[in-house]
Design a protein around this motif. Structure first.
Motif, PDB file in Angstrom:
ATOM      1  N   MET A  25     -14.977 -37.662  14.855  1.00 29.48           N
ATOM      2  CA  MET A  25     -14.381 -38.767  15.584  1.00 29.48           C
ATOM      3  C   MET A  25     -13.010 -39.069  14.981  1.00 29.48           C
ATOM      4  O   MET A  25     -12.858 -39.170  13.779  1.00 29.48           O
ATOM      5  CB  MET A  25     -15.287 -40.003  15.503  1.00 29.48           C
ATOM      6  N   ASP A  26     -12.050 -39.226  15.823  1.00 25.89           N
ATOM      7  CA  ASP A  26     -10.698 -39.598  15.409  1.00 25.89           C
ATOM      8  C   ASP A  26     -10.724 -41.006  14.817  1.00 25.89           C
ATOM      9  O   ASP A  26     -11.454 -41.877  15.295  1.00 25.89           O
ATOM     10  CB  ASP A  26      -9.781 -39.536  16.639  1.00 25.89           C
ATOM     11  N   ASP A  27      -9.925 -41.239  13.773  1.00 26.93           N
ATOM     12  CA  ASP A  27      -9.893 -42.549  13.119  1.00 26.93           C
ATOM     13  C   ASP A  27      -9.557 -43.666  14.087  1.00 26.93           C
ATOM     14  O   ASP A  27     -10.003 -44.790  13.924  1.00 26.93           O
ATOM     15  CB  ASP A  27      -8.875 -42.546  11.972  1.00 26.93           C
ATOM     16  N   ARG A  28      -8.735 -43.396  15.088  1.00 30.33           N
ATOM     17  CA  ARG A  28      -8.302 -44.443  16.028  1.00 30.33           C
ATOM     18  C   ARG A  28      -9.349 -44.712  17.110  1.00 30.33           C
ATOM     19  O   ARG A  28      -9.330 -45.755  17.730  1.00 30.33           O
ATOM     20  CB  ARG A  28      -6.966 -44.058  16.686  1.00 30.33           C
ATOM     21  N   GLU A  29     -10.251 -43.754  17.367  1.00 29.43           N
ATOM     22  CA  GLU A  29     -11.273 -43.941  18.410  1.00 29.43           C
ATOM     23  C   GLU A  29     -12.141 -45.158  18.130  1.00 29.43           C
ATOM     24  O   GLU A  29     -12.582 -45.835  19.053  1.00 29.43           O
ATOM     25  CB  GLU A  29     -12.156 -42.694  18.517  1.00 29.43           C
ATOM     26  N   GLN A  30     -12.382 -45.410  16.862  1.00 26.39           N
ATOM     27  CA  GLN A  30     -13.219 -46.562  16.527  1.00 26.39           C
ATOM     28  C   GLN A  30     -12.581 -47.862  17.006  1.00 26.39           C
ATOM     29  O   GLN A  30     -13.276 -48.803  17.371  1.00 26.39           O
ATOM     30  CB  GLN A  30     -13.499 -46.624  15.037  1.00 26.39           C
ATOM     31  N   TYR A  31     -11.242 -47.909  17.049  1.00 25.00           N
ATOM     32  CA  TYR A  31     -10.574 -49.133  17.485  1.00 25.00           C
ATOM     33  C   TYR A  31     -10.686 -49.325  18.990  1.00 25.00           C
ATOM     34  O   TYR A  31     -10.685 -50.457  19.473  1.00 25.00           O
ATOM     35  CB  TYR A  31      -9.119 -49.157  17.006  1.00 25.00           C
ATOM     36  N   VAL A  32     -10.817 -48.257  19.736  1.00 28.48           N
ATOM     37  CA  VAL A  32     -11.101 -48.375  21.171  1.00 28.48           C
ATOM     38  C   VAL A  32     -12.477 -49.025  21.330  1.00 28.48           C
ATOM     39  O   VAL A  32     -12.661 -49.939  22.129  1.00 28.48           O
ATOM     40  CB  VAL A  32     -11.035 -46.992  21.861  1.00 28.48           C
ATOM     41  N   ARG A  33     -13.431 -48.555  20.544  1.00 30.46           N
ATOM     42  CA  ARG A  33     -14.780 -49.142  20.571  1.00 30.46           C
ATOM     43  C   ARG A  33     -14.745 -50.598  20.108  1.00 30.46           C
ATOM     44  O   ARG A  33     -15.377 -51.460  20.705  1.00 30.46           O
ATOM     45  CB  ARG A  33     -15.720 -48.307  19.685  1.00 30.46           C
ATOM     46  N   TYR A  34     -13.978 -50.888  19.061  1.00 23.55           N
ATOM     47  CA  TYR A  34     -13.876 -52.264  18.573  1.00 23.55           C
ATOM     48  C   TYR A  34     -13.274 -53.175  19.645  1.00 23.55           C
ATOM     49  O   TYR A  34     -13.664 -54.326  19.787  1.00 23.55           O
ATOM     50  CB  TYR A  34     -13.021 -52.347  17.310  1.00 23.55           C
ATOM     51  N   ARG A  35     -12.286 -52.663  20.402  1.00 22.50           N
ATOM     52  CA  ARG A  35     -11.663 -53.455  21.463  1.00 22.50           C
ATOM     53  C   ARG A  35     -12.701 -53.802  22.532  1.00 22.50           C
ATOM     54  O   ARG A  35     -12.761 -54.918  23.027  1.00 22.50           O
ATOM     55  CB  ARG A  35     -10.475 -52.705  22.072  1.00 22.50           C
ATOM     56  N   GLU A  36     -13.561 -52.840  22.859  1.00 20.61           N
ATOM     57  CA  GLU A  36     -14.642 -53.090  23.817  1.00 20.61           C
ATOM     58  C   GLU A  36     -15.645 -54.086  23.233  1.00 20.61           C
ATOM     59  O   GLU A  36     -16.143 -54.960  23.939  1.00 20.61           O
ATOM     60  CB  GLU A  36     -15.336 -51.781  24.219  1.00 20.61           C
ATOM     61  N   ASP A  37     -15.942 -53.954  21.942  1.00 22.14           N
ATOM     62  CA  ASP A  37     -16.830 -54.910  21.275  1.00 22.14           C
ATOM     63  C   ASP A  37     -16.258 -56.322  21.339  1.00 22.14           C
ATOM     64  O   ASP A  37     -16.988 -57.288  21.566  1.00 22.14           O
ATOM     65  CB  ASP A  37     -17.053 -54.522  19.807  1.00 22.14           C
ATOM     66  N   ALA A  38     -14.956 -56.437  21.151  1.00 20.08           N
ATOM     67  CA  ALA A  38     -14.303 -57.743  21.199  1.00 20.08           C
ATOM     68  C   ALA A  38     -14.434 -58.365  22.593  1.00 20.08           C
ATOM     69  O   ALA A  38     -14.607 -59.581  22.725  1.00 20.08           O
ATOM     70  CB  ALA A  38     -12.833 -57.625  20.807  1.00 20.08           C
ATOM     71  N   LYS A  39     -14.368 -57.538  23.632  1.00 18.58           N
ATOM     72  CA  LYS A  39     -14.553 -58.044  24.997  1.00 18.58           C
ATOM     73  C   LYS A  39     -15.971 -58.574  25.194  1.00 18.58           C
ATOM     74  O   LYS A  39     -16.168 -59.605  25.839  1.00 18.58           O
ATOM     75  CB  LYS A  39     -14.238 -56.955  26.021  1.00 18.58           C
ATOM     76  N   VAL A  40     -16.959 -57.858  24.656  1.00 16.95           N
ATOM     77  CA  VAL A  40     -18.346 -58.317  24.755  1.00 16.95           C
ATOM     78  C   VAL A  40     -18.521 -59.616  23.979  1.00 16.95           C
ATOM     79  O   VAL A  40     -19.174 -60.561  24.454  1.00 16.95           O
ATOM     80  CB  VAL A  40     -19.329 -57.235  24.259  1.00 16.95           C
ATOM     81  N   LEU A  41     -17.930 -59.703  22.786  1.00 18.22           N
ATOM     82  CA  LEU A  41     -18.004 -60.931  22.001  1.00 18.22           C
ATOM     83  C   LEU A  41     -17.398 -62.103  22.775  1.00 18.22           C
ATOM     84  O   LEU A  41     -17.956 -63.195  22.802  1.00 18.22           O
ATOM     85  CB  LEU A  41     -17.297 -60.746  20.657  1.00 18.22           C
ATOM     86  N   ALA A  42     -16.274 -61.873  23.432  1.00 20.13           N
ATOM     87  CA  ALA A  42     -15.641 -62.923  24.236  1.00 20.13           C
ATOM     88  C   ALA A  42     -16.542 -63.336  25.396  1.00 20.13           C
ATOM     89  O   ALA A  42     -16.632 -64.526  25.736  1.00 20.13           O
ATOM     90  CB  ALA A  42     -14.290 -62.447  24.750  1.00 20.13           C
ATOM     91  N   ALA A  43     -17.232 -62.385  26.011  1.00 21.47           N
ATOM     92  CA  ALA A  43     -18.160 -62.715  27.099  1.00 21.47           C
ATOM     93  C   ALA A  43     -19.309 -63.577  26.584  1.00 21.47           C
ATOM     94  O   ALA A  43     -19.731 -64.532  27.245  1.00 21.47           O
ATOM     95  CB  ALA A  43     -18.687 -61.436  27.747  1.00 21.47           C
ATOM     96  N   ILE A  44     -19.786 -63.262  25.388  1.00 20.66           N
ATOM     97  CA  ILE A  44     -20.826 -64.099  24.770  1.00 20.66           C
ATOM     98  C   ILE A  44     -20.272 -65.489  24.493  1.00 20.66           C
ATOM     99  O   ILE A  44     -20.935 -66.499  24.729  1.00 20.66           O
ATOM    100  CB  ILE A  44     -21.370 -63.434  23.487  1.00 20.66           C
ATOM    101  N   GLY A  45     -19.032 -65.553  24.029  1.00 21.53           N
ATOM    102  CA  GLY A  45     -18.389 -66.838  23.787  1.00 21.53           C
ATOM    103  C   GLY A  45     -18.324 -67.684  25.040  1.00 21.53           C
ATOM    104  O   GLY A  45     -18.547 -68.898  24.999  1.00 21.53           O
TER     105      GLY A  45
END
Length: 107
Positions: free
Chosen positions: A1-21
């Motif tokens: 996995m590319d080091d930057r790919e995790q940040y794409v996943r983190y960005r999606e995680d942040a969207k889910v966290l905002a939806a929970i918020g």
């Protein structure tokens, strides 16, 4: 996995966290809390303090400290405007975000 790919996943995680918020905000937008007089008065003092000078250049740690001080000041505003004193405590209705900021500030 590319080091930057995790940040794409983190960005999606942040969207889910905002939806929970959004769900939490709709269900518990405000919470009633009791604060001891000493911390309530310190919060009001933070609100009343004149910090008109700009922060200038600051480190991440300094930014985080200033952000926490701002959250404290907003709690102080709520105490001064809506707080109800009951003996040595103040009962205050806080926005859930302010209450969360206070919990996140704990060591």
């Amino acid at each position: 996995m590319d080091d930057r790919e995790q940040y794409v996943r983190y960005r999606e995680d942040a969207k889910v966290l905002a939806a929970i918020g959004e769900c939490i905000q709709a269900q518990a937008g405000r919470v009633t809390v009791r604060l001891p007089r000493t911390v309530a008065e310190a919060a009001v003092a933070a609100w009343e303090r004149d910090d008109s000078a700009g922060p200038g250049e600051e480190s991440r740690e300094e930014y985080a400290l200033r952000d926490q001080a701002a959250e404290l000041a907003l709690i102080g505003l709520a105490v001064s405007e809506r707080g109800r004193w009951e003996g040595e405590e103040v009962v205050i209705v806080l926005d859930v975000a302010s209450a969360g900021a206070a919990v996140r500030a704990m060591p």
